[in-house]
Motif scaffolding. Structure first.
Motif, PDB file in Angstrom:
ATOM      1  N   THR A   1       0.833  -1.203   0.000  1.00 26.84           N
ATOM      2  CA  THR A   1       0.000   0.000   0.000  1.00 26.84           C
ATOM      3  C   THR A   1       0.867   1.251   0.000  1.00 26.84           C
ATOM      4  O   THR A   1       0.620   2.197  -0.751  1.00 26.84           O
ATOM      5  CB  THR A   1      -0.934   0.004   1.226  1.00 26.84           C
ATOM      6  OG1 THR A   1      -1.779  -1.150   1.195  1.00 26.84           O
ATOM      7  CG2 THR A   1      -1.799   1.261   1.236  1.00 26.84           C
ATOM      8  N   ARG A   2       1.914   1.253   0.810  1.00 27.83           N
ATOM      9  CA  ARG A   2       2.812   2.414   0.857  1.00 27.83           C
ATOM     10  C   ARG A   2       3.538   2.598  -0.469  1.00 27.83           C
ATOM     11  O   ARG A   2       3.718   3.732  -0.936  1.00 27.83           O
ATOM     12  CB  ARG A   2       3.810   2.251   1.998  1.00 27.83           C
ATOM     13  CG  ARG A   2       3.186   2.393   3.377  1.00 27.83           C
ATOM     14  CD  ARG A   2       4.137   1.921   4.466  1.00 27.83           C
ATOM     15  NE  ARG A   2       3.566   2.120   5.801  1.00 27.83           N
ATOM     16  CZ  ARG A   2       4.098   1.660   6.910  1.00 27.83           C
ATOM     17  NH1 ARG A   2       5.236   0.969   6.863  1.00 27.83           N
ATOM     18  NH2 ARG A   2       3.531   1.880   8.075  1.00 27.83           N
ATOM     19  N   LEU A   3       3.947   1.501  -1.072  1.00 27.24           N
ATOM     20  CA  LEU A   3       4.590   1.624  -2.383  1.00 27.24           C
ATOM     21  C   LEU A   3       3.629   2.212  -3.415  1.00 27.24           C
ATOM     22  O   LEU A   3       4.012   3.035  -4.242  1.00 27.24           O
ATOM     23  CB  LEU A   3       5.080   0.249  -2.858  1.00 27.24           C
ATOM     24  CG  LEU A   3       6.323  -0.328  -2.190  1.00 27.24           C
ATOM     25  CD1 LEU A   3       6.723  -1.623  -2.886  1.00 27.24           C
ATOM     26  CD2 LEU A   3       7.484   0.657  -2.214  1.00 27.24           C
ATOM     27  N   SER A   4       2.369   1.776  -3.369  1.00 30.05           N
ATOM     28  CA  SER A   4       1.391   2.285  -4.334  1.00 30.05           C
ATOM     29  C   SER A   4       1.199   3.786  -4.181  1.00 30.05           C
ATOM     30  O   SER A   4       0.920   4.489  -5.151  1.00 30.05           O
ATOM     31  CB  SER A   4       0.049   1.568  -4.165  1.00 30.05           C
ATOM     32  OG  SER A   4      -0.624   1.987  -2.985  1.00 30.05           O
ATOM     33  N   GLN A   5       1.360   4.293  -2.958  1.00 28.17           N
ATOM     34  CA  GLN A   5       1.194   5.725  -2.718  1.00 28.17           C
ATOM     35  C   GLN A   5       2.368   6.532  -3.232  1.00 28.17           C
ATOM     36  O   GLN A   5       2.315   7.757  -3.260  1.00 28.17           O
ATOM     37  CB  GLN A   5       0.996   5.966  -1.224  1.00 28.17           C
ATOM     38  CG  GLN A   5      -0.310   5.389  -0.689  1.00 28.17           C
ATOM     39  CD  GLN A   5      -0.380   5.358   0.819  1.00 28.17           C
ATOM     40  OE1 GLN A   5       0.645   5.501   1.487  1.00 28.17           O
ATOM     41  NE2 GLN A   5      -1.577   5.176   1.358  1.00 28.17           N
ATOM     42  N   LYS A   6       3.427   5.861  -3.617  1.00 26.68           N
ATOM     43  CA  LYS A   6       4.587   6.548  -4.181  1.00 26.68           C
ATOM     44  C   LYS A   6       4.529   6.575  -5.709  1.00 26.68           C
ATOM     45  O   LYS A   6       5.416   7.121  -6.365  1.00 26.68           O
ATOM     46  CB  LYS A   6       5.878   5.876  -3.711  1.00 26.68           C
ATOM     47  CG  LYS A   6       6.157   6.083  -2.213  1.00 26.68           C
ATOM     48  CD  LYS A   6       7.334   5.274  -1.754  1.00 26.68           C
ATOM     49  CE  LYS A   6       7.777   5.629  -0.333  1.00 26.68           C
ATOM     50  NZ  LYS A   6       6.717   5.830   0.627  1.00 26.68           N
ATOM     51  N   ASN A   7       3.524   5.958  -6.277  1.00 30.45           N
ATOM     52  CA  ASN A   7       3.371   5.935  -7.735  1.00 30.45           C
ATOM     53  C   ASN A   7       2.406   7.018  -8.181  1.00 30.45           C
ATOM     54  O   ASN A   7       1.408   7.294  -7.507  1.00 30.45           O
ATOM     55  CB  ASN A   7       2.831   4.575  -8.204  1.00 30.45           C
ATOM     56  CG  ASN A   7       3.856   3.473  -8.061  1.00 30.45           C
ATOM     57  OD1 ASN A   7       5.053   3.733  -8.103  1.00 30.45           O
ATOM     58  ND2 ASN A   7       3.388   2.255  -7.882  1.00 30.45           N
ATOM     59  N   TYR A   8       2.692   7.592  -9.334  1.00 32.38           N
ATOM     60  CA  TYR A   8       1.719   8.505  -9.942  1.00 32.38           C
ATOM     61  C   TYR A   8       0.816   7.674 -10.846  1.00 32.38           C
ATOM     62  O   TYR A   8       1.280   6.751 -11.516  1.00 32.38           O
ATOM     63  CB  TYR A   8       2.415   9.591 -10.751  1.00 32.38           C
ATOM     64  CG  TYR A   8       1.493  10.733 -11.090  1.00 32.38           C
ATOM     65  CD1 TYR A   8       1.295  11.769 -10.190  1.00 32.38           C
ATOM     66  CD2 TYR A   8       0.809  10.763 -12.292  1.00 32.38           C
ATOM     67  CE1 TYR A   8       0.438  12.813 -10.483  1.00 32.38           C
ATOM     68  CE2 TYR A   8      -0.057  11.798 -12.598  1.00 32.38           C
ATOM     69  CZ  TYR A   8      -0.235  12.818 -11.690  1.00 32.38           C
ATOM     70  OH  TYR A   8      -1.089  13.833 -11.976  1.00 32.38           O
ATOM     71  N   ALA A   9      -0.454   7.984 -10.876  1.00 31.50           N
ATOM     72  CA  ALA A   9      -1.399   7.181 -11.647  1.00 31.50           C
ATOM     73  C   ALA A   9      -2.446   8.069 -12.292  1.00 31.50           C
ATOM     74  O   ALA A   9      -2.654   9.214 -11.883  1.00 31.50           O
ATOM     75  CB  ALA A   9      -2.069   6.152 -10.732  1.00 31.50           C
ATOM     76  N   ILE A  10      -3.113   7.530 -13.283  1.00 27.50           N
ATOM     77  CA  ILE A  10      -4.145   8.281 -13.990  1.00 27.50           C
ATOM     78  C   ILE A  10      -5.288   8.658 -13.043  1.00 27.50           C
ATOM     79  O   ILE A  10      -5.989   9.647 -13.256  1.00 27.50           O
ATOM     80  CB  ILE A  10      -4.676   7.467 -15.195  1.00 27.50           C
ATOM     81  CG1 ILE A  10      -5.588   8.310 -16.093  1.00 27.50           C
ATOM     82  CG2 ILE A  10      -5.406   6.213 -14.732  1.00 27.50           C
ATOM     83  CD1 ILE A  10      -4.890   9.467 -16.763  1.00 27.50           C
ATOM     84  N   ASP A  11      -5.474   7.897 -11.966  1.00 27.61           N
ATOM     85  CA  ASP A  11      -6.532   8.206 -11.008  1.00 27.61           C
ATOM     86  C   ASP A  11      -6.123   9.283 -10.008  1.00 27.61           C
ATOM     87  O   ASP A  11      -6.909   9.631  -9.118  1.00 27.61           O
ATOM     88  CB  ASP A  11      -6.940   6.943 -10.242  1.00 27.61           C
ATOM     89  CG  ASP A  11      -7.712   5.964 -11.119  1.00 27.61           C
ATOM     90  OD1 ASP A  11      -8.221   6.395 -12.168  1.00 27.61           O
ATOM     91  OD2 ASP A  11      -7.797   4.782 -10.758  1.00 27.61           O
ATOM     92  N   MET A  12      -4.899   9.803 -10.125  1.00 25.15           N
ATOM     93  CA  MET A  12      -4.436  10.835  -9.204  1.00 25.15           C
ATOM     94  C   MET A  12      -4.506  12.232  -9.796  1.00 25.15           C
ATOM     95  O   MET A  12      -4.651  13.214  -9.060  1.00 25.15           O
ATOM     96  CB  MET A  12      -3.004  10.544  -8.769  1.00 25.15           C
ATOM     97  CG  MET A  12      -2.870   9.295  -7.915  1.00 25.15           C
ATOM     98  SD  MET A  12      -1.173   9.012  -7.377  1.00 25.15           S
ATOM     99  CE  MET A  12      -0.930  10.415  -6.275  1.00 25.15           C
ATOM    100  N   GLY A  13      -4.387  12.345 -11.108  1.00 23.80           N
ATOM    101  CA  GLY A  13      -4.400  13.673 -11.695  1.00 23.80           C
ATOM    102  C   GLY A  13      -4.020  13.650 -13.162  1.00 23.80           C
ATOM    103  O   GLY A  13      -4.027  12.593 -13.807  1.00 23.80           O
TER     104      GLY A  13
END
Length: 532
Positions: free
Chosen positions: A86-98
């Protein structure tokens, strides 16, 4: 993990060598940005997330090859595993973020209705080895998507099984090779023409099939040089592989004349359909004289990139190439659907199978859900809005950045790096600074025909206010770079990311691809050591 990773923002005293706490916190965390070690660094011998019974004794059939040591995996509890990823996923930029401005790859929003449909009972639990009688609805779904693809492209046939764009290219070029073989021209026609702005997979596909690739230059408008193309045509040419709209984000305005010239020379026209999302519902490739074209379902019809597994790159085929379509085919006999694979009962020389089973059902379902939720008019608006957004970005930045070509673009706005001349800021520096502003960088250094290319594709689903903020960020970075005094700041970027910039040359030449245990004696507490 690669060599020269700057871990100066790492956990205080963690087992990562050289970590230094620079944030004034004991943990190295910065509020909700949690410092995360490697999963191997977290592991402890004997810890496990499951409790399995001792396996029954069986006769050893490994012939002396039984493992004698530990398997080497980290010992972790279930909460540790969940927290880590989960913490690793929060370090990724994704289309669902912006805003995700990556050009060429089309980072398109994936509507949640697609995911809901793909998980419906009877679709999400299908198995490819089920009897055909139990999957009649699935076969009808595949045929329904095929019908839409043929209708939208104006082509009479489609091969559904290719697994992705490059696989689709291989399928289309194999069909061309088979058609030439059937005419007795395969040995003679060994040259494939590829514009210099082509995707790298185009010449690679042609070469893999034994063709000789000949590049065709672009003109000063960013399109194929028609005169150079006509001069290259001859009895040795098998096909042209052209992308339209091309990788410069421009429509090939002379495509009908290109098609005529290619066909007059006895060759075939392969179109790379990577950018079909810019013209879907507006232009039918079949009307332009195209013989085959792959369609990236993730780019035009919103399926995820790969979808956690195989992707999908169906290939539409002209009447001349339809007899060479690969297996399997979905056929309806009366009210019954079946999978046709018997070459003795069909005309032509089909290619046989390109992959196992019938294609990626999850991607087919998502794409059809997207198509049906939009309808023909909605798909047309998708293309129009994508083009509108790209031109809005171009118009808003052309006074401070440097457009690669004059005039309106299609779905992508392409800039070169000439606006950074004499600033001491490189194209890469500019991209890294975008990370600090909260954006994934646009595509850099592609297409190769433009020096220091910056390719921005906003897609159709980005709101105007989000585009305005993105534009404002680029204008701010541009103004800062042009002061001539901020080069060092740019070279230090990103400052606020969980990790700083790599020494990319060293990382490429001396990558560290395997974790090795630290030198800390067993039982020591690195956090306690750091505190002391």
């Amino acid at each position: 993990m690669v060599q020269s990773l700057d871990r100066s923002q790492g956990r205080a005293g963690s087992v990562s060598a050289g970590s230094v706490n620079t944030h004034g916190t004991y943990t190295g965390n910065r509020a909700l940005q949690i410092e995360e070690p490697l999963i191997f660094e977290m592991g402890q011998a004997g810890r496990c997330g499951v409790d399995l019974p001792e396996p029954p004794k069986v006769k050893d059939r490994l012939n002396g090859l039984r493992r004698k040591g530990e398997i080497g995996l980290p010992g972790l509890s279930e909460p540790q595993v969940v927290q880590h990823y989960t913490r690793l996923s929060q370090k990724n930029y994704a289309i669902d973020m912006g805003v995700y401005p990556l050009g060429s790859c089309t980072m398109k929003h994936n509507p949640r209705i697609n995911e809901k449909v793909a998980r419906l009972p009877g679709i999400g639990d299908l198995h490819p080895l089920q009897p055909v009688s139990t999957v009649q609805g699935a076969l009808e779904l595949i045929d329904g998507l095929a019908h839409w693809l043929k209708t939208l492209t104006g082509m009479p046939a489609v091969a559904m099984s290719p697994a992705a764009g490059a696989h689709g290219e291989m399928c289309g070029m194999m069909a061309i090779a088979a058609a030439l073989e059937a005419k007795g021209e395969r040995a003679q026609r060994r040259t494939v023409l590829a514009p210099e702005s082509a995707h790298g997979t185009n010449p690679a596909t042609a070469a893999a099939l034994g063709f000789v690739v000949k590049p065709i230059p672009a003109n000063d408008r960013g399109r194929v040089d028609l005169a150079a193309l006509k001069a290259a045509l001859g009895p040795d040419v098998a096909a042209i592989m052209l992308t339209n709209p091309n990788t410069c984000g421009l429509f090939e305005s002379e495509i009908v004349e290109i098609s005529k010239a290619v066909h007059d020379a006895g060759a075939y026209f392969y179109c790379d359909g990577a950018n079909f999302n810019a013209i879907v519902g507006r232009v039918r490739p079949g009307d332009l004289g195209i013989d085959c074209m792959h369609i990236n379902l993730h780019k035009t019809f919103s399926t995820p990139h790969g979808g956690g597994g195989p992707g999908a790159g169906p290939v539409v085929l002209s009447a001349a190439l339809a007899p060479f379509a690969p297996y399997p085919w979905i056929v309806k006999d009366g009210d019954t659907w079946r999978v046709a694979e018997d070459g003795a009962k069909v005309d032509g020389m089909p290619l046989g199978r390109l992959k196992a089973f019938h294609g990626q059902m999850g991607m087919f379902t998502r794409a059809l859900a997207y198509i049906m939720s939009h309808g023909a008019d909605g798909l047309r608006q998708v293309a129009e809005d994508a083009v509108l957004n790209a031109n809005y970005v171009m118009a808003a930045l052309k006074d401070v950045m440097s457009p690669a070509f004059e005039g309106p673009c299609m779905h992508e706005a392409l800039f070169d790096d000439s606006f950074l001349k004499d600033t001491g800021v490189s194209t890469l520096d500019f991209a890294k600074a975008m990370i600090d502003e909260g954006y994934h960088p646009m595509t850099m250094y592609f297409p190769l025909v433009v020096h220091g290319a910056m390719l921005i594709e906003p897609t159709e689903s980005v709101a105007k206010e989000d585009l305005d903020q993105f534009i404002g960020a680029l204008r701010s970075l541009t103004a800062k770079a042009k002061t001539g005094t901020a080069a060092e700041d740019f070279k230090a970027a990103p400052l606020y990311a969980p990790r700083r910039r790599l020494d990319e040359t060293l990382a490429a030449r001396k990558p560290v691809l395997r974790w090795k245990p630290s030198n800390n004696p067993p039982g020591t507490d690195p956090l306690k050591q750091a505190a002391e």
